[in-house]
Enzyme design. Structure first.
Site, PDB file in Angstrom:
ATOM      1  CE1 TYR A  69     -30.712 104.503  49.415  1.00 41.86           C
ATOM      2  CE2 TYR A  69     -31.498 102.265  49.711  1.00 41.86           C
ATOM      3  CZ  TYR A  69     -30.515 103.214  49.872  1.00 41.86           C
ATOM      4  OH  TYR A  69     -29.335 102.864  50.486  1.00 41.86           O
ATOM      5  CG  PHE A 214     -20.388 100.543  44.957  1.00 39.04           C
ATOM      6  CD1 PHE A 214     -21.130  99.999  43.938  1.00 39.04           C
ATOM      7  CD2 PHE A 214     -19.296 101.321  44.640  1.00 39.04           C
ATOM      8  CE1 PHE A 214     -20.778 100.203  42.607  1.00 39.04           C
ATOM      9  CE2 PHE A 214     -18.928 101.544  43.310  1.00 39.04           C
ATOM     10  CZ  PHE A 214     -19.677 100.980  42.298  1.00 39.04           C
ATOM     11  N   PRO A 215     -20.908  96.609  47.058  1.00 36.68           N
ATOM     12  CG  PRO A 215     -22.209  94.716  47.438  1.00 36.68           C
ATOM     13  CD  PRO A 215     -22.305  96.207  47.285  1.00 36.68           C
ATOM     14  CG  LEU A 216     -21.528  93.029  43.405  1.00 39.12           C
ATOM     15  CD1 LEU A 216     -22.668  92.736  42.458  1.00 39.12           C
ATOM     16  CD2 LEU A 216     -20.758  91.756  43.720  1.00 39.12           C
ATOM     17  N   GLY A 219     -13.423  97.118  39.220  1.00 37.07           N
ATOM     18  CA  GLY A 219     -12.555  97.996  38.447  1.00 37.07           C
ATOM     19  C   GLY A 219     -11.479  97.254  37.668  1.00 37.07           C
TER      20      GLY A 219
END
Length: 290
Positions: A69, A214-216, A219
């Protein structure tokens, strides 16, 4: 702090990684405190430092990062913001990716490279031991026994406490466990993406931490009038908060690590720990798919 003196993230409950490393289940993912393409310095370095400090103030005691990162930027910022670390803080990091450009990720699992990754992460994070070290990807060009064997050797040397994997199948987890104990798995999983459902179920059965990255993502499932929007409205929450609350309700081994580069967004995310979904609401979410 809440009226009882409890910090917000504490409401997410506790899970013991590897059976002996307690963390509150709602953690923080430190990928987004870097620049665009997870490359270089953040646009607002001071705000990134504030985010890290505020995360700890809110009761978060699991911070997930990786040497890739930035590369290296996220680990450097964590040390700058938080060292010397609170006794209860667990910093999980990852290695095994080489960064050649923004958005470019190349797996490298040669034993000598993984050893270098661990040594350099220890130095950057100012740690004597990494509580949770995750193989960012299994390198298909290197025998798994070599990759996991080196991490096991580093564990035996006291440089790693627990070993984790990322983006793996059930068969890959089983194969890895022949060479080293596996305490965690970090796979893509959220309300719209559940291809790792079988991995989650395996982790539940084996008491392995499941860390959804990427839990949130919500869509179309969060559009006005949707089930997610309706449930969120009942709780005075946003669809993203409801989706995060669902993850916490979904499994006791689930450790969501939503990330952000803004303090206000961090505070919104942590507020999801206080949302108590009913069994019926959880069931409604279970029926959804992206």
């Amino acid at each position: 702090m809440t009226e009882t003196g409890e910090r917000p993230a504490q409401r997410s409950g506790v899970y013991r990684i590897g059976g002996d490393l307690p963390v509150h289940r709602l953690g923080f993912g430190a990928m987004r405190i870097t620049g665009p393409g997870v490359w270089g310095e953040p646009a607002d370095r001071d705000e990134a430092i504030r985010v890290l400090k505020r995360a700890v103030e809110l009761g978060i005691d699991l911070i997930d990062t990786a040497d890739s990162y930035g590369p290296y930027v996220s680990e450097d910022l964590i040390a700058e913001a938080l060292h010397p670390y609170p006794d209860e803080l667990v910093i999980a990091t990852k290695g095994g990716f080489v960064r050649t450009a923004p958005g470019k990720w190349v797996p490298v699992g040669r034993p000598e490279y993984l050893r270098q990754c661990v040594e350099m992460s220890l130095r950057r994070l100012k740690l004597e031991r990494i509580d949770l070290y995750q193989l960012h990807r299994i390198d298909p060009k290197v025998p798994p026994a070599d990759q996991l064997g080196e991490l096991r050797a580093l564990q035996d040397e006291g440089k790693i406490r627990h070993i984790g994997l990322s983006e793996v199948t059930v068969d890959e987890i089983k194969a890895a466990r022949e060479h080293a104990p596996i305490a965690s798995v970090q796979n893509l999983y959220n309300l719209t993406e559940r291809k790792s459902q079988d991995v989650l179920e395996y982790c539940e059965a084996e008491d392995i931490a499941f860390i959804p990255w990427f839990p949130l993502a919500t869509g179309e499932l969060a559009k006005p009038g949707s089930v997610v929007a309706d449930v969120a409205s009942r709780h005075g929450a946003t669809p993203a908060q409801a989706a995060l609350a669902w993850l916490l309700h979904r499994s006791p081994v689930m450790l969501p690590i939503p990330g952000t580069s803004k303090v206000a967004h961090l505070e919104d995310n942590v507020a999801a720990a206080a949302i108590s979904l009913s069994p019926e609401e959880v069931a409604e979410f279970e029926k959804l798919s992206g």
